[in-house]
Design an enzyme around this catalytic site. Structure first.
Site, PDB file in Angstrom:
ATOM      1  N   CYS A  80       0.870  -1.183   0.000  1.00  0.00           N
ATOM      2  CA  CYS A  80       0.000   0.000   0.000  1.00  0.00           C
ATOM      3  C   CYS A  80       0.905   1.230   0.000  1.00  0.00           C
ATOM      4  O   CYS A  80       2.014   1.172  -0.510  1.00  0.00           O
ATOM      5  CB  CYS A  80      -0.956  -0.026   1.195  1.00  0.00           C
ATOM      6  SG  CYS A  80      -0.151   0.062   2.804  1.00  0.00           S
ATOM      7  N   ALA A  81       0.458   2.312   0.580  1.00  0.00           N
ATOM      8  CA  ALA A  81       1.273   3.525   0.606  1.00  0.00           C
ATOM      9  C   ALA A  81       2.416   3.429   1.606  1.00  0.00           C
ATOM     10  O   ALA A  81       3.551   3.791   1.299  1.00  0.00           O
ATOM     11  CB  ALA A  81       0.403   4.742   0.910  1.00  0.00           C
TER      12      ALA A  81
END
Length: 106
Positions: free
Chosen positions: A67-68
């Site tokens: 993800c981020a």
């Protein structure tokens, strides 16, 4: 629950040798703005375990969630494990670590 934190080097090796299927759980607009080359989009907001199982089965590589910054991928791992899906690995630094290191993006 078991979570294995992978670093950038482990993810790069897995992508380079073809052993890792990198599953990006960020939202579609985030993925469209830039993502790790070779990763596939599977947003957490519409996380479909049946579709993920099918993707993993059809692909055959070791799934690693991303993800981020590692928060959403860990959340997705917890959810998948609670539903009996044996996923354990994620890229702990996520896209922010990747881009900060100057790695290529798509």
């Amino acid at each position: 629950m078991t979570i294995v934190d992978l670093d950038r080097d482990a993810v790069k090796r897995g992508l380079a040798d073809g052993s890792v299927l990198l599953v990006d759980v960020r939202e579609p607009h985030e993925f469209a703005q830039g993502h790790i080359p070779g990763s596939v989009s599977h947003p957490l907001s519409t996380f479909d375990l049946d579709a993920l199982r099918a993707l993993i089965a059809a692909d055959g590589r070791r799934p690693v969630l991303s993800c981020a910054a590692g928060v959403r991928s860990a959340r997705a791992l917890h959810y998948a494990q609670s539903q009996g899906v044996p996923l354990t690995e994620h890229y702990a630094g996520g896209f922010k670590d990747w881009i900060t290191a100057g790695e290529a993006t798509e």
